[in-house]
Scaffold this motif. Structure first.
Motif, short mmCIF file in Angstrom:
data_model
loop_
_atom_site.label_atom_id
_atom_site.label_comp_id
_atom_site.label_asym_id
_atom_site.label_seq_id
_atom_site.Cartn_x
_atom_site.Cartn_y
_atom_site.Cartn_z
N GLU A 56 45.50 -11.79 19.73
CA GLU A 56 46.34 -12.87 20.20
C GLU A 56 46.03 -13.30 21.63
OE1 GLU A 56 49.84 -10.37 20.37
OE2 GLU A 56 50.33 -10.84 18.09
N LEU A 78 42.11 -21.04 24.01
CA LEU A 78 43.11 -21.79 23.71
C LEU A 78 42.97 -22.52 22.32
CD1 LEU A 78 43.72 -23.73 27.31
CD2 LEU A 78 44.81 -21.87 26.35
N ALA A 79 41.80 -22.93 22.16
CA ALA A 79 41.65 -23.43 20.82
C ALA A 79 41.92 -22.31 19.97
CB ALA A 79 40.17 -23.89 20.44
N LYS A 81 44.23 -19.82 20.11
CA LYS A 81 45.68 -19.52 19.92
C LYS A 81 46.29 -21.02 19.55
CE LYS A 81 45.75 -16.91 24.12
NZ LYS A 81 46.10 -16.98 25.85
N ALA A 82 45.67 -22.20 19.29
CA ALA A 82 46.39 -23.18 18.66
C ALA A 82 46.58 -22.98 17.16
CB ALA A 82 45.51 -24.32 18.84
N LYS A 83 45.66 -22.18 16.60
CA LYS A 83 45.66 -21.92 15.15
C LYS A 83 46.60 -20.64 14.74
CE LYS A 83 40.62 -22.90 14.99
NZ LYS A 83 39.50 -22.69 14.45
N VAL A 86 52.61 -16.61 16.12
CA VAL A 86 52.59 -15.03 16.64
C VAL A 86 54.13 -14.77 16.65
CG1 VAL A 86 52.24 -13.58 18.38
CG2 VAL A 86 50.50 -15.19 17.83
N LEU A 109 54.48 -26.84 23.33
CA LEU A 109 53.55 -26.17 23.73
C LEU A 109 52.46 -26.08 22.48
CD1 LEU A 109 54.92 -23.30 25.66
CD2 LEU A 109 54.32 -25.15 26.60
N TYR A 110 52.73 -26.25 21.22
CA TYR A 110 51.87 -26.52 20.27
C TYR A 110 51.60 -27.87 19.82
CZ TYR A 110 52.44 -21.49 19.22
OH TYR A 110 52.26 -19.90 19.29
N GLY A 111 51.86 -28.71 20.85
CA GLY A 111 51.44 -30.10 20.60
C GLY A 111 52.17 -30.97 19.90
N ALA A 152 57.28 -19.03 15.41
CA ALA A 152 56.22 -18.71 15.03
C ALA A 152 55.23 -19.76 14.12
CB ALA A 152 55.99 -17.17 14.60
N HIS A 155 54.34 -24.77 13.99
CA HIS A 155 53.14 -25.78 13.75
C HIS A 155 52.44 -25.79 12.64
CE1 HIS A 155 52.23 -22.07 15.46
NE2 HIS A 155 50.74 -22.34 15.66
N ASN A 156 53.01 -24.97 11.56
CA ASN A 156 52.23 -24.60 10.54
C ASN A 156 50.98 -24.06 10.83
OD1 ASN A 156 54.25 -25.60 8.74
ND2 ASN A 156 53.39 -27.66 8.82
N PRO A 157 50.82 -22.73 11.20
CA PRO A 157 49.48 -22.14 11.76
C PRO A 157 48.68 -21.88 10.82
CG PRO A 157 51.40 -20.54 12.02
CD PRO A 157 51.99 -21.90 11.59
N SER A 158 47.27 -21.72 10.92
CA SER A 158 46.48 -21.22 9.57
C SER A 158 46.54 -19.68 9.60
CB SER A 158 45.07 -21.87 9.89
OG SER A 158 44.31 -21.74 10.81
N ILE B 5 41.28 -25.59 8.79
CA ILE B 5 42.67 -26.34 9.37
C ILE B 5 42.42 -26.35 10.96
CG2 ILE B 5 44.91 -26.69 9.81
CD1 ILE B 5 45.54 -24.47 7.31
N ARG B 7 42.39 -27.59 14.59
CA ARG B 7 43.62 -27.70 15.43
C ARG B 7 43.10 -27.92 16.89
NH1 ARG B 7 48.55 -27.16 13.02
NH2 ARG B 7 47.96 -26.03 11.52
N VAL B 9 43.39 -28.01 21.21
CA VAL B 9 44.19 -27.84 22.00
C VAL B 9 45.12 -28.64 22.49
CG1 VAL B 9 44.29 -26.84 24.32
CG2 VAL B 9 42.45 -26.15 23.06
N PRO B 10 46.25 -28.47 22.27
CA PRO B 10 47.42 -29.66 22.43
C PRO B 10 47.20 -30.30 23.97
CG PRO B 10 48.59 -27.60 21.92
CD PRO B 10 47.22 -27.30 22.21
N PRO B 11 47.66 -31.66 24.05
CA PRO B 11 47.33 -32.50 25.24
C PRO B 11 48.06 -31.70 26.31
CG PRO B 11 48.57 -33.60 23.61
CD PRO B 11 48.02 -32.58 22.97
N LEU B 14 51.46 -33.02 27.56
CA LEU B 14 52.74 -32.59 26.82
C LEU B 14 53.11 -31.26 27.23
CD1 LEU B 14 54.87 -33.07 24.32
CD2 LEU B 14 53.04 -32.28 22.64
N ARG B 92 55.15 -14.07 25.49
CA ARG B 92 55.31 -15.01 24.28
C ARG B 92 54.77 -16.32 24.75
NH1 ARG B 92 55.03 -17.39 21.24
NH2 ARG B 92 55.94 -17.86 19.06
N VAL B 95 50.92 -16.18 24.34
CA VAL B 95 50.23 -16.37 22.88
C VAL B 95 50.15 -17.81 22.26
CG1 VAL B 95 50.61 -14.03 22.45
CG2 VAL B 95 52.35 -15.75 21.52
N PRO B 97 48.98 -21.84 23.18
CA PRO B 97 47.61 -22.58 23.56
C PRO B 97 47.84 -23.00 25.06
CG PRO B 97 48.46 -23.91 21.96
CD PRO B 97 49.50 -22.70 21.63
N THR B 98 48.65 -22.47 26.01
CA THR B 98 49.10 -22.83 27.08
C THR B 98 48.37 -22.17 28.02
OG1 THR B 98 51.36 -23.07 26.33
CG2 THR B 98 50.95 -23.27 28.70
#
Ligand SMILES: Nc1ncnc2c1ncn2[C@@H]1O[C@H](COP(=O)(O)OP(=O)(O)OP(=O)(O)O)[C@@H](O)[C@H]1O
Ligand SMILES: [Mg+2]
Lengths: 259, 253
Positions: A56, A78-79, A81-83, A86, A109-111, A152, A155-158, B5, B7, B9-11, B14, B92, B95, B97-98
């Motif tokens: 993580e 970060l990229a 963590k976006a996937k 958790v 936070l997940y966009g 968790a 954002h439909n994580p992979s 998939i 994905r 990093v979020p902007p 936001l 929390r 974990v 993407p911040t």
């Protein structure tokens, strides 16, 4: 789909994590393929949560590495963590916020900028429509688990990383959890979970790793592990009748209680 | 083939908007913080207004402003950060993407805005009670000094949560530090404890800030004390923010 065709999505290589003098994870390696439900099993203190915290990105390993979709996690934290989706073993959210506000925060936070209606729909999906104005701490244990899982998966994580997701759940919620996990797998997601229920692991995991003292003891599909260790005298000694995954687990990790 | 998939990093916009909204909500919902940060400075104004000549209005209003800024940093900000860290709130958030700087920056920004709002209210109330009116320029300078003071005290608060991990300990140390800083600063600045102590006090964070506030609010009284005050403030920001960033740990324990 055949095992060999599935691409590897997560790979843990020779992981070592120390807390001061103590080695919590000691040269651990395993990998997870796309669409797989993977169980990380081990007695209390075996190093499961510690292993997850490296995946993580909460903790840097002392050595070894984690590769997700071909990218080493430390190179693009970060990229990566976006996937990931958790659920921590002990989740905590700001105590002044209602769960609706928390859900909105984490969506952002997940966009995702979800309108209020959709946030409420997601809360209703996990049966929390009555509790939207409550802070997280005022939910029951099972409701907290459901809420954490909803956050968790918002954002439909992979890849979904779940640390003891069924602890404290009633049978209905547990069934719903497996439906969600199954749904995530159908969308091509992979799931890494820890559990202390060997029955559960045997029933739902495509493969499991049994670890103890931070080291891998056994790795494979539950039925293969049972077949492989059926005649091990340590397993025989604890089995009553048909050998189960639990017998293998206790046989390999011993019956002493851990600190 | 495999459809990864992908994905991104979020902007960051936001991310920051979401964090700011949540942190502002937290601040608005914590009633204790509102009482400490606003009611106590106003109480100070009321008490000092009745007690005859404790000092000139500029000094008294400056003291109320300083009190508000210090308590919101040492008793508000530090304690919330230490408590949230111990409870695993930061784990929390981390974990997701911040970037970690965004988590801290959002909290600090919300705290700064709240400080400035409180300062303006205290100043308006103070001017009414002490029967004085301040020009727009004075308000503007007061705003700048408040910002400087808020940054000094938040740096001290950040250093506190950087050096002390345990939330109960942060709470205790924060309160002791708060009393020490207020006592040395306020008693020193009044001159009750003698001239040596007065010049020492003008270098302490609270003493320096009270001097700056009274100079601004009395418009004419700019002197060596005030120049020293600015130097001291900048020094404190560099040292304490440095400590607070260098030694801050995100994980509980
Ligand atoms: N923050 C920490 N500081 C020091 N030691 C730690 C820390 N976290 C875990 N440990 C130690 O590392 C070892 C592995 O802990 P970990 O939490 O990974 O176990 P686990 O397999 O998740 O156990 P459980 O099933 O009880 O959740 C334990 O011996 C634990 O005491
Ligand atoms: Mg654990």
């Amino acid at each position: 789909m055949n095992e060999a065709e599935r691409p590897t999505v997560l790979e843990v290589q020779d992981l070592v994590v120390r807390y001061g003098q103590q080695t919590a994870v000691d040269g651990l390696s395993f990998s997870i393929s796309r669409g797989e439900i993977f169980g990380l099993l081990g007695p209390n203190g075996a190093g499961k949560t510690t292993t997850l915290s490296v995946i993580e990105g909460l903790r840097k390993p002392d050595s070894g590495r984690v590769v997700i979709d071909g990218v080493e996690t430390l190179h693009a934290p970060l990229a990566v963590k976006a996937k990931l989706g958790v659920q921590l073993q002990a989740s905590s959210f700001q105590s002044e916020l209602t769960i609706e506000q928390i859900a909105r925060l984490y969506a952002g936070l997940y966009g995702l900028s979800l309108p209020q209606r959709q946030i409420r729909e997601r809360l209703a999906d996990v049966g929390l429509q009555q509790e939207i104005t409550k802070p997280f701490k005022k939910l029951s244990g099972g409701q907290q688990q459901r809420f954490s899982l909803m956050v968790a998966t918002i954002h439909n994580p992979s890849i979904l990383l779940l640390d003891e997701p069924t602890a404290g759940l009633d049978p209905q919620s547990r069934r719903q959890l497996w439906d969600r996990i199954e749904g995530s797998r159908k969308r091509g997601g992979s799931i890494l979970l820890t559990t202390h229920s060997m029955e559960e692991a045997q029933a739902v995991c495509d493969s499991v790793a049994i670890i103890d003292h931070g080291r891998l003891q056994a790795f494979g599909a539950p039925k293969d592990l049972v077949a492989m260790h059926r005649d091990d005298p340590r397993v025989q000694a604890v089995a009553h009748g048909d050998v189960t995954l639990e017998d293998v687990f206790i046989g390999l990790t011993g019956s002493a209680i851990r600190d | 083939m495999t459809e990864t998939i992908a994905r991104a990093v979020p902007p960051i916009g936001l991310t920051l908007r979401s964090l700011l909204r949540a942190d502002a909500t937290v601040l608005l919902r914590s009633r204790q913080a509102a009482i400490l940060n606003l009611a106590v400075p106003i109480l100070i104004l009321i008490v000092t207004n009745r007690g005859g000549k404790l000092g000139n209005p500029g000094f008294l209003i400056g003291m109320a402003l300083t009190y508000g800024l210090l308590s919101s940093a040492l008793i508000g900000y530090s304690i919330t950060v230490a408590r949230d860290r111990e409870a695993g709130v930061f784990q929390r958030l981390r974990v997701t993407p911040t970037p970690t700087w965004a988590i801290m920056a959002s909290r600090l920004a919300v705290q700064l805005v709240a400080n400035l709002v409180v300062s303006v209210i205290v100043m308006i109330v103070g001017s009414i009670m002490h029967n004085t009116t301040f020009s727009f320029g004075v308000y503007l300078l007061m705003f700048v000094v408040s910002l400087l003071g808020a940054v000094v005290f938040l740096s001290i608060g950040q250093a506190l949560v950087g050096l002390v991990k345990n939330a109960t300990a942060v709470n205790a140390v924060g309160r002791v530090l708060f009393i020490l800083l207020i006592l040395t600063g306020v008693l020193g600045s009044t001159g009750i404890l003698g001239d040596d102590f007065k010049s020492f006090a003008s270098w302490t964070p609270v003493g320096a800030l009270i001097n700056l506030f009274s100079a601004v609010l009395n418009t004419s009284a700019w002197g060596a004390d005030q120049t020293n005050g600015i130097i001291a403030c900048i020094g404190y920001i560099v040292i304490f923010a440095g400590i607070g960033i260098r030694w801050f740990r995100w994980d509980p324990q």
